[in-house]
Scaffold this motif. Structure first.
Motif, short mmCIF file in Angstrom:
data_model
loop_
_atom_site.label_atom_id
_atom_site.label_comp_id
_atom_site.label_asym_id
_atom_site.label_seq_id
_atom_site.Cartn_x
_atom_site.Cartn_y
_atom_site.Cartn_z
N ALA A 1 -26.68 -19.19 -4.67
CA ALA A 1 -26.96 -17.77 -4.85
C ALA A 1 -26.48 -17.27 -6.20
CB ALA A 1 -26.31 -16.96 -3.73
N ALA A 2 -25.36 -17.82 -6.70
CA ALA A 2 -24.81 -17.40 -7.98
C ALA A 2 -25.48 -18.07 -9.17
CB ALA A 2 -23.31 -17.69 -8.03
N GLY A 3 -26.36 -19.05 -8.90
CA GLY A 3 -27.04 -19.74 -9.99
C GLY A 3 -26.27 -20.91 -10.56
N ARG A 4 -25.15 -21.27 -9.94
CA ARG A 4 -24.37 -22.40 -10.45
C ARG A 4 -24.93 -23.73 -9.96
NH1 ARG A 4 -20.24 -18.40 -9.69
NH2 ARG A 4 -19.97 -18.99 -7.50
N LEU A 5 -25.69 -23.72 -8.88
CA LEU A 5 -26.41 -24.90 -8.41
C LEU A 5 -27.90 -24.58 -8.35
CD1 LEU A 5 -24.20 -26.10 -5.39
CD2 LEU A 5 -24.35 -27.16 -7.66
N ASP A 6 -28.73 -25.57 -8.67
CA ASP A 6 -30.18 -25.38 -8.57
C ASP A 6 -30.65 -25.40 -7.12
OD1 ASP A 6 -31.07 -25.30 -11.40
OD2 ASP A 6 -30.15 -27.28 -11.46
N LEU A 7 -30.02 -26.23 -6.32
CA LEU A 7 -30.32 -26.30 -4.89
C LEU A 7 -29.19 -27.04 -4.20
CD1 LEU A 7 -32.95 -29.05 -4.00
CD2 LEU A 7 -31.65 -29.02 -6.13
N ALA B 1 -36.65 -28.53 -12.59
CA ALA B 1 -36.00 -29.74 -12.09
C ALA B 1 -35.86 -29.72 -10.58
CB ALA B 1 -34.64 -29.91 -12.76
N ALA B 2 -35.49 -28.56 -10.03
CA ALA B 2 -35.36 -28.45 -8.57
C ALA B 2 -36.71 -28.62 -7.89
CB ALA B 2 -34.75 -27.10 -8.21
N ARG B 3 -37.76 -28.05 -8.49
CA ARG B 3 -39.10 -28.22 -7.92
C ARG B 3 -39.50 -29.70 -7.94
NH1 ARG B 3 -40.34 -23.28 -10.56
NH2 ARG B 3 -41.16 -24.42 -12.38
N ALA B 4 -39.17 -30.38 -9.03
CA ALA B 4 -39.51 -31.80 -9.13
C ALA B 4 -38.76 -32.63 -8.09
CB ALA B 4 -39.21 -32.31 -10.54
N LEU B 5 -37.49 -32.29 -7.86
CA LEU B 5 -36.70 -33.02 -6.87
C LEU B 5 -37.28 -32.82 -5.47
CD1 LEU B 5 -34.05 -34.74 -6.54
CD2 LEU B 5 -32.97 -32.60 -5.83
N MET B 6 -37.62 -31.59 -5.13
CA MET B 6 -38.18 -31.31 -3.80
C MET B 6 -39.55 -31.98 -3.65
SD MET B 6 -35.93 -29.78 -2.03
CE MET B 6 -36.94 -29.24 -0.64
N ALA B 7 -40.31 -32.06 -4.72
CA ALA B 7 -41.61 -32.74 -4.64
C ALA B 7 -41.43 -34.22 -4.37
CB ALA B 7 -42.38 -32.55 -5.95
N LEU B 8 -40.40 -34.84 -4.98
CA LEU B 8 -40.11 -36.24 -4.70
C LEU B 8 -39.73 -36.44 -3.25
CD1 LEU B 8 -38.05 -37.56 -7.74
CD2 LEU B 8 -40.23 -38.43 -6.91
#
Length: 294
Positions: free
Chosen positions: A137-143, A281-288
């Motif tokens: 939520a704070a933006g410190r992690l992408d997911l 990068a988070a979108r790419a990880l979830m797509a994988l």
């Protein structure tokens, strides 16, 4: 207000020390101090309480930190989005996870991501689910991969991973193992429990199940890693109520289904920011991950 002022402010807040922050940022301490003073003048509020040993945030500083981290995360996402449009994924992928999360093999997923996107730096943090939610939520992690919790839809978007029932683990010589009958929460009220810190997903799931059954329990042995929990149960120092997939981690232990709680009790999710704030990068990880499940 300049971005470098916010970057300097966040660095001092993280290090709680001007000298260490200046060394990390590769700037002079005097320049860093001037940057913070300029920010304080613009906001008309002190941001730090300064002592000879360290600095701590004021109330105004704590309020600014939340927004500053969010702004810097959005700036990083903007840079990464432009790079992605140009066909190259760069930047940083910051991932959080609980231990032994169901529904995703984190190490294999990150290895596949690195092979596909070698120019992206991967950072991994392991915490309990509540802390992970705050970091996303704070933006410190992408997911983050975590236990399902009540999420603010304006700050977090959960994507379902897996759901499973809870299982009771005990020593083969324990009365529950000898009886061989799946127990319900009311059968376990007097037992000694081994469990995780209250921030962890399995602990939250167990606490919720017992509270729903109106059964009070005392966690006498509290741990922060799976192997310690299994070792304590293996020595017959207590029983544990854990997600079903934990039963494969120590074959010598007796595993019994926990009855009367409904299924599934333990649900895991990927926690992401709202769709418009998800990094490339988070979108790419979830797509994988989606491709692996297909």
């Amino acid at each position: 207000m300049e971005l470098r002022h916010l970057q300097h402010f966040v660095a001092v807040a993280e290090d709680q020390h001007f000298t260490r922050a200046a060394e990390r940022l590769l700037v002079s301490q005097s320049g860093l101090s001037a940057s913070i003073r300029a920010l304080e003048r613009e906001l008309r509020a002190p941001l730090f309480v300064r002592t000879t040993r360290r600095v701590t945030l004021t109330e105004a500083g704590r309020a600014l930190l939340v927004e500053a981290e969010r702004v810097l995360a959005q700036v990083r996402a903007a840079h990464e989005a432009v790079a992605a449009v140009q066909g190259v994924l760069r930047g940083t992928l910051a991932v959080g996870t609980e231990q032994c999360i169901a529904g995703v093999h984190v190490a294999k997923l990150l290895a596949a991501f690195r092979r596909r996107h070698p120019d992206v730096e991967i950072r991994l943090r392991q915490w309990g689910s509540a802390a992970l939610a705050e970091e996303v939520a704070a933006g410190r992690l992408d997911l983050a991969f975590a236990y399902r919790t009540q999420a603010d839809p304006d700050r977090l978007r959960p994507v379902a991973l897996a759901g499973e029932p809870m299982t009771v683990l005990c020593h083969p010589g324990h009365r529950l193992a000898r009886a061989g009958t799946p127990p319900a929460p009311h059968d376990l009220g007097g037992e000694v429990f081994v469990d995780f810190h209250p921030d962890w997903g399995p602990r939250r799931a167990t606490d919720t199940a017992f509270a729903a059954a109106g059964v009070r329990r005392t966690v006498a042995l509290e741990v922060n890693d799976v192997h310690s929990l299994l070792d304590l149960v293996d020595e017959n120092l207590g029983i544990a109520v854990v997600p079903q997939h934990f039963r494969h981690k120590r074959a010598a232990l007796t595993a019994l289904p926990l009855e009367g709680t409904g299924e599934p009790v333990y649900e895991t999710v990927a926690l992401l920011p709202p769709a418009e704030a998800v990094s490339p990068a988070a979108r790419a990880l979830m797509a994988l991950r989606d491709d692996a499940d297909a």
